[in-house]
Design an enzyme around this catalytic site. Structure first.
Site, PDB file in Angstrom:
ATOM      1  N   GLN A  20      -3.876   3.608   1.476  1.00  0.00           N
ATOM      2  CA  GLN A  20      -4.203   3.761   2.894  1.00  0.00           C
ATOM      3  C   GLN A  20      -4.324   5.248   3.191  1.00  0.00           C
ATOM      4  O   GLN A  20      -3.334   5.982   3.164  1.00  0.00           O
ATOM      5  CB  GLN A  20      -3.098   3.130   3.752  1.00  0.00           C
ATOM      6  N   HIS A  30       3.953   7.340   3.518  1.00  0.00           N
ATOM      7  CA  HIS A  30       4.855   6.189   3.565  1.00  0.00           C
ATOM      8  C   HIS A  30       4.497   5.196   2.474  1.00  0.00           C
ATOM      9  O   HIS A  30       3.415   5.245   1.887  1.00  0.00           O
ATOM     10  CB  HIS A  30       4.846   5.511   4.932  1.00  0.00           C
ATOM     11  N   HIS A  50       0.829  -1.193   0.000  1.00  0.00           N
ATOM     12  CA  HIS A  50       0.000   0.000   0.000  1.00  0.00           C
ATOM     13  C   HIS A  50       0.872   1.254   0.000  1.00  0.00           C
ATOM     14  O   HIS A  50       2.053   1.211   0.325  1.00  0.00           O
ATOM     15  CB  HIS A  50      -0.948   0.030   1.208  1.00  0.00           C
TER      16      HIS A  50
HETATM   17 CO    CO Z   1       0.783   1.784   6.254  1.00  0.00          CO
END
Ligand code: CO
Length: 141
Positions: A59, A83, A7
């Site tokens: 996400q 991230h 993700h």
């Molecule tokens: Co994550």
């Protein structure tokens, strides 16, 4: 060692607005919503694609307050990529190998992540400025 991009984590000010954007613009579907007091976030996982190595997601992360990791990220950088999460088959082995290569581990041992996964973060300063997460999907058992 890395099996896929699991993700991409995206920081946002308003989770519902971000979900609505990804749903209406890209036709993505929310498959999980969670709130983590420990990580200081409300989040939603939206399925992007299913592949033989596993499903990939976006996400979306909304901080529970300014004094949280994502809250501080938003104050510094604004909304955007927070991230990258890579899939691994054996997170403990991956952490040992990556740590031995000199990368500092934010999580020296795996902890609980979204949708029952085991996760661990690597220090962005040792990964070219990218906050990097390892994700081991929950086993079939
Ligand atoms: Co994550």
């Amino acid at each position: 060692m890395l099996t896929r991009i699991d993700h991409v984590g995206i920081a946002c000010h308003n989770l519902e607005a971000a979900i609505a954007f990804y749903e209406s613009t890209f036709g993505l579907v929310v498959v999980s919503r969670e709130r983590s007091e420990q990580q200081g976030v409300r989040e939603a996982m939206l399925r992007v694609a299913d592949a033989p190595a596993g499903t990939s997601y976006i996400q979306l992360l909304e901080p529970l307050g300014p004094d949280t990791p994502v809250g501080r990220f938003l104050a510094r950088h604004g909304e955007g990529v927070h991230h990258v999460g890579y899939g691994v088959t054996d997170i403990s082995a991956a952490l040992a190998s990556i740590g031995a290569a000199g990368v500092r581990l934010i999580d020296s041992r795996p902890r609980h992540g979204s949708m029952g996964a085991s996760i661990a973060f690597l220090h962005p300063k040792d990964v070219g400025g990218v906050l990097t997460e390892l994700v081991q999907a929950p086993g079939p058992g």
